[in-house]
Scaffold this motif. Structure first.
Motif, PDB file in Angstrom:
ATOM      1  N   GLY A  61      12.068   6.010  -5.181  1.00 21.57           N
ATOM      2  CA  GLY A  61      13.059   5.444  -4.268  1.00 21.57           C
ATOM      3  C   GLY A  61      14.407   6.132  -4.279  1.00 21.57           C
ATOM      4  N   GLU A  62      14.602   7.095  -5.174  1.00 20.47           N
ATOM      5  CA  GLU A  62      15.903   7.775  -5.266  1.00 20.47           C
ATOM      6  C   GLU A  62      16.245   8.465  -3.948  1.00 20.47           C
ATOM      7  OE1 GLU A  62      19.256   8.014  -7.077  1.00 20.47           O
ATOM      8  OE2 GLU A  62      17.571   7.399  -8.327  1.00 20.47           O
ATOM      9  N   HIS A  63      17.384   8.101  -3.396  1.00 14.64           N
ATOM     10  CA  HIS A  63      17.854   8.633  -2.112  1.00 14.64           C
ATOM     11  C   HIS A  63      16.825   8.412  -0.989  1.00 14.64           C
ATOM     12  CE1 HIS A  63      21.128  10.287  -4.389  1.00 14.64           C
ATOM     13  NE2 HIS A  63      20.286  10.978  -5.128  1.00 14.64           N
ATOM     14  N   ALA A  64      15.982   7.389  -1.147  1.00 14.35           N
ATOM     15  CA  ALA A  64      14.945   7.036  -0.153  1.00 14.35           C
ATOM     16  C   ALA A  64      13.947   8.171   0.055  1.00 14.35           C
ATOM     17  CB  ALA A  64      15.580   6.611   1.164  1.00 14.35           C
ATOM     18  N   ALA A  65      13.848   9.066  -0.907  1.00 17.12           N
ATOM     19  CA  ALA A  65      13.049  10.288  -0.737  1.00 17.12           C
ATOM     20  C   ALA A  65      11.585  10.019  -0.403  1.00 17.12           C
ATOM     21  CB  ALA A  65      13.151  11.156  -1.988  1.00 17.12           C
ATOM     22  N   ALA A  66      10.932   9.136  -1.136  1.00 26.80           N
ATOM     23  CA  ALA A  66       9.508   8.877  -0.872  1.00 26.80           C
ATOM     24  C   ALA A  66       9.319   8.283   0.514  1.00 26.80           C
ATOM     25  CB  ALA A  66       8.928   7.947  -1.930  1.00 26.80           C
TER      26      ALA A  66
END
Length: 172
Positions: free
Chosen positions: A38-43
């Motif tokens: 979920g970091e920086h909405a990456a996934a």
């Protein structure tokens, strides 16, 4: 004790309870994996980009859904800098993962995950709603957010998705 002090005390108490209640093997590792995804909405942005590239028939829907995720994440980052609430700092709370900033309200992970769960739900063959409580709980297990941070994030993610969908419908 003021109402705000009472809410803050309840928030901290619930966070401690969650952290003390985590007893099953692998819980911290699962929470850490969710945190990295979920970091920086990456996934979620990656899923949206893949859907856009692979699902030509619903390319517009994927674009709108991914825009909702990006907008939600951006809104959470801006609101963090306005709210300026510090992450949990209590000797009973174990912080188990690093964070890109010291601000906690709203949780960007909860915001973008909720936006993704709602926006991608009609596009994916699997239920997306379980992502939301899992991500919210992971932020508490990792000690980087209060319960009100993840709740505010989930509400922001949902509201942003509704707003982006509404704008996309008007522009269609």
């Amino acid at each position: 004790m003021s109402a705000l002090d009472a809410v803050a005390a309840a928030d901290l108490s619930l966070l401690r309870t969650v952290q003390n209640g985590v007893r099953f093997p692998g819980a911290v590792e699962v929470a850490t994996g969710l945190s990295h995804a979920g970091e920086h909405a990456a996934a979620w942005i990656g899923i949206g980009a893949a859907g856009f590239a692979l699902d030509r028939r619903r390319r517009r829907e994927w674009a709108v859904a991914t825009t909702a995720v990006v907008a939600a994440h951006g809104a959470s980052v801006v609101l963090k800098r306005i709210a300026r609430r510090h992450r949990p700092l209590d000797h009973h709370v174990q912080v188990r993962v690093g964070t890109p900033s010291r601000w906690s309200m709203p949780s960007s992970h909860a915001t973008s995950t909720t936006a993704a769960a709602i926006a991608f739900a009609p596009l994916l063959p699997v239920p997306t709603w379980p992502l939301v409580p899992a991500m919210m709980a992971s932020r508490l297990v990792l000690g980087v957010h209060y319960p009100t941070d993840v709740t505010a994030g989930a509400l922001l993610g949902a509201a942003t998705t509704v707003a982006v969908r509404g704008m996309a419908e008007r522009w269609a």
